[in-house]
Design a protein around this motif. Structure first.
Motif, short mmCIF file in Angstrom:
data_model
loop_
_atom_site.label_atom_id
_atom_site.label_comp_id
_atom_site.label_asym_id
_atom_site.label_seq_id
_atom_site.Cartn_x
_atom_site.Cartn_y
_atom_site.Cartn_z
N THR A 1 0.85 -1.20 0.00
CA THR A 1 0.00 0.00 0.00
C THR A 1 0.89 1.25 0.00
O THR A 1 1.93 1.29 0.65
CB THR A 1 -0.92 0.04 1.22
OG1 THR A 1 -0.11 -0.09 2.39
CG2 THR A 1 -1.96 -1.07 1.18
N VAL A 2 0.43 2.26 -0.76
CA VAL A 2 1.22 3.48 -0.90
C VAL A 2 0.33 4.69 -0.60
O VAL A 2 -0.84 4.72 -1.01
CB VAL A 2 1.80 3.61 -2.33
CG1 VAL A 2 2.61 4.90 -2.48
CG2 VAL A 2 2.64 2.40 -2.70
N SER A 3 0.88 5.68 0.10
CA SER A 3 0.18 6.97 0.29
C SER A 3 1.08 8.09 -0.22
O SER A 3 2.30 7.94 -0.27
CB SER A 3 -0.09 7.23 1.77
OG SER A 3 -0.86 6.23 2.31
N ILE A 4 0.42 9.19 -0.53
CA ILE A 4 1.19 10.39 -0.91
C ILE A 4 1.04 11.41 0.22
O ILE A 4 -0.04 11.58 0.78
CB ILE A 4 0.62 10.99 -2.21
CG1 ILE A 4 0.88 10.04 -3.38
CG2 ILE A 4 1.21 12.37 -2.48
CD1 ILE A 4 0.25 10.50 -4.69
N VAL A 5 2.15 12.09 0.53
CA VAL A 5 2.06 13.27 1.41
C VAL A 5 2.38 14.47 0.53
O VAL A 5 3.48 14.58 -0.01
CB VAL A 5 3.06 13.20 2.58
CG1 VAL A 5 3.00 14.48 3.39
CG2 VAL A 5 2.75 12.00 3.44
N LEU A 6 1.39 15.33 0.36
CA LEU A 6 1.62 16.53 -0.44
C LEU A 6 2.07 17.65 0.50
O LEU A 6 1.29 18.15 1.31
CB LEU A 6 0.34 16.94 -1.18
CG LEU A 6 0.47 18.21 -2.03
CD1 LEU A 6 1.49 18.03 -3.16
CD2 LEU A 6 -0.88 18.62 -2.59
N PHE A 7 3.34 18.02 0.41
CA PHE A 7 3.88 19.09 1.25
C PHE A 7 3.49 20.45 0.63
O PHE A 7 3.61 20.62 -0.58
CB PHE A 7 5.40 18.99 1.35
CG PHE A 7 5.88 17.88 2.24
CD1 PHE A 7 6.09 18.11 3.59
CD2 PHE A 7 6.11 16.61 1.73
CE1 PHE A 7 6.53 17.09 4.43
CE2 PHE A 7 6.55 15.57 2.56
CZ PHE A 7 6.76 15.81 3.91
N THR A 8 3.06 21.37 1.48
CA THR A 8 2.74 22.72 1.00
C THR A 8 3.43 23.74 1.91
O THR A 8 4.58 24.08 1.68
CB THR A 8 1.22 22.95 0.92
OG1 THR A 8 0.63 22.71 2.21
CG2 THR A 8 0.57 22.04 -0.12
N ALA B 1 -0.27 9.69 -8.11
CA ALA B 1 -1.08 8.65 -7.45
C ALA B 1 -1.26 7.45 -8.39
O ALA B 1 -1.14 6.30 -7.96
CB ALA B 1 -2.44 9.22 -7.05
N ALA B 2 -1.48 7.73 -9.68
CA ALA B 2 -1.64 6.63 -10.64
C ALA B 2 -0.32 5.87 -10.80
O ALA B 2 -0.29 4.63 -10.79
CB ALA B 2 -2.13 7.19 -11.98
N GLU B 3 0.78 6.61 -10.93
CA GLU B 3 2.09 5.96 -11.10
C GLU B 3 2.44 5.07 -9.92
O GLU B 3 3.00 3.98 -10.08
CB GLU B 3 3.20 7.03 -11.20
CG GLU B 3 3.32 7.71 -12.54
CD GLU B 3 4.31 8.88 -12.44
OE1 GLU B 3 5.42 8.69 -11.90
OE2 GLU B 3 3.95 10.00 -12.87
N ALA B 4 2.15 5.58 -8.71
CA ALA B 4 2.57 4.86 -7.50
C ALA B 4 1.52 3.88 -7.01
O ALA B 4 1.78 3.12 -6.08
CB ALA B 4 2.89 5.88 -6.40
#
Ligand code: FAD
Length: 457
Positions: free
Chosen positions: A2-9, A87-90
């Motif tokens: 399972t993979v999540s993204i953290v979008l840093f801002t 998200a699609a790539e990962a």
């Protein structure tokens, strides 16, 4: 896997980072992503000083991630396209982001949520990452936000803060996710010579030094212009290299009246964020109109130029404006008195001043900048909207010996003591400081114009 993204801002750190913590706890691998958002550039928010500081922050974030076995993934373009693409790539089903308050941040959240949902993915928005207390965590009985600071602060101070989260030990990033090079400071031109260094390591070093040294004397010295005795943590709070939750916990831990006064100031930041969260239009429109009919740009052109350049003939105003240009930062007392001078004495629209500050300030921030400008213009949350700061009286009080002025206005360096605040009194045959301009306006004339405009005479 399972993979999540953290979008840093606005949260460019590893310590006390709830989105990263949640992503690591909820999946096997994480993509730490930063998008160089074209919309931010298009909106004119990419001032060189902030871009240079940002480059330091991203380089440091990347290096912190690498120390933990990971790396930062950088992309450029439309933030929603980039996030959904990664998200699609990962194969990531979950995206974590810190809640923002500006109109732009709120729209970004909505767009991301619906674009991800359309692909069966989820957006998780985390509060109290960019501010110590989430906007809306405390509200008055009959409103969605506090419009006055003191009652806000009373409630804010009683509210428990969450515990700071530790920095992760390890970050596993999936293979094969391409990244642009992490931007570097030398790529940015037109940067202020004295600009501070960015990055989480620098933020933590500064914080430690502040808690050891400066904070104890903050109550007495925060207005001391030449003493420069404030924390200078504002750019770190703006870019989120320092967590406001951790800052408040640690400042309270230091104890004493200095810490209390300091924490109260940090609460101003939350206060402005909770106003902007429900009134995002306050970034450009009067929060409370005073029916001003500001002087036209054409009429005030020379005055505006003199103010920007630090050549108004009022030494403390000029010193502060030159500090801004040289460092990309200005002391709070300087910000107050230069803003008062522009909006009240010169009767120029606060938006013109706010824009100039945003062009240069390394901590330039929609919530804090626009709403502090509105506060000083009397169109914001100040309960005394017609207060005018007299720059000579301010200078005598907060720069009693004139050292701040001599530091930033070399034309006046030869004038000893506080006589430096009124060089026009030394003119005539003596011609002290011939290169320094005469005042562009008489203070009494400026005051009369302002009172007339506000219907106070
Ligand atoms: P300290 O005195 O050490 O205070 C600690 C922290 O408290 C600051 O880092 C900041 O995050 C917060 N803080 C302090 N004063 C205020 C305040 N009045 N409003 C909101 N937060 C505050 N601050 C910004 O961060 N970004 C801006 O764009 C900005 N523009 C301003 C424009 C004007 C016209 C004025 C009057 C003030 C502005 N401020 C802004 C607020 C304040 O001047 C700076 O936060 C402060 O000078 C930063 O220095 P410091 O970190 O040493 O502050």
């Amino acid at each position: 896997m399972t993979v999540s993204i953290v979008l840093f801002t606005s949260d460019l750190r590893l310590h006390d980072h709830p989105p990263l913590r949640a992503a690591l706890d909820g999946s096997d691998a994480v993509v730490p992503l930063f998008v160089r958002d074209e919309a931010v550039a298009d909106a004119g928010f990419t001032a060189p000083n902030r871009m240079a500081f940002l480059a330091d922050c991203l380089a440091d974030l990347d290096s912190g991630l690498r120390e933990r076995g990971g790396r930062l993934v950088v992309r450029s373009g439309d933030v929603v396209t980039e996030v959904t693409g990664v998200a699609a790539e990962a194969g990531a089903d979950d995206v974590h982001i810190a809640a923002g308050v500006s109109a732009y941040a709120q729209r970004r959240e909505e767009r991301l949520r619906s674009a991800l949902a359309a692909r069966g993915r989820r957006l998780h928005v985390h509060d109290a990452v960019v501010t110590a207390l989430a906007p809306g965590a405390v509200t008055p009985a009959a409103s969605d936000h506090f419009a006055v600071f003191t009652p806000y602060y009373r409630r804010w101070a009683r509210q428990p803060l969450r515990d700071p989260a530790a920095a992760p030990q390890a970050v596993r990033v999936p293979d094969g996710i391409g990244s642009e090079p992490v931007p570097s400071r030398p790529e940015v031109t037109a940067v202020s010579e004295g600009l501070a260094r960015g990055g989480e390591k620098e933020a933590r070093r500064r914080l430690a030094a502040w808690l050891r040294g400066g904070i104890g004397a903050y109550e007495d010295r925060h207005d001391d212009l030449p003493g420069d005795a404030t924390s200078r943590l504002s750019p770190h709070l703006h870019f989120g290299t320092l967590s406001p939750v951790e800052l408040v916990h640690r400042a309270r831990g230091a104890g004493g009246p200095g810490a209390e006064a300091f924490v109260r100031q940090v609460a101003w930041r939350d206060f402005h964020h909770q106003v902007l969260a429900v009134r995002p239009d306050a970034s450009t429109a009067d929060y409370r109109s005073r029916h001003d009919r500001w002087r036209s740009q054409a009429e005030a052109k020379d005055d505006i130029e003199a103010w920007r350049e630090g050549r108004t003939g009022y030494p403390v105003v000029d010193a502060a404006m030159r500090q801004l240009r040289h460092e990309g930062w200005m002391h709070n007392r300087g910000r107050l008195l230069t803003a008062s001078f522009l909006v009240k004495t010169l009767y120029v629209d606060w938006r013109i001043g706010a824009r100039h500050f945003l062009d240069l300030l390394v901590d330039g921030d929609v919530a804090n900048n626009q709403l502090n400008w509105q506060w000083m213009a009397g169109t914001g949350t100040d309960s005394r909207p017609n207060r005018v700061l007299n720059p000579v009286a301010q200078a005598r009080r907060y720069d009693p010996d004139g050292a701040y002025v001599r530091r930033w206005v070399p034309e006046l360096a030869a004038i000893a003591g506080n006589a430096v605040h009124e060089p026009w009194k030394l003119r005539g045959p003596a011609r002290v400081a011939p290169d320094y301009p005469e005042p562009i306006v008489e203070l009494s004339e400026g005051l009369a114009r302002f009172k007339k405009a506000r219907g106070l005479d």
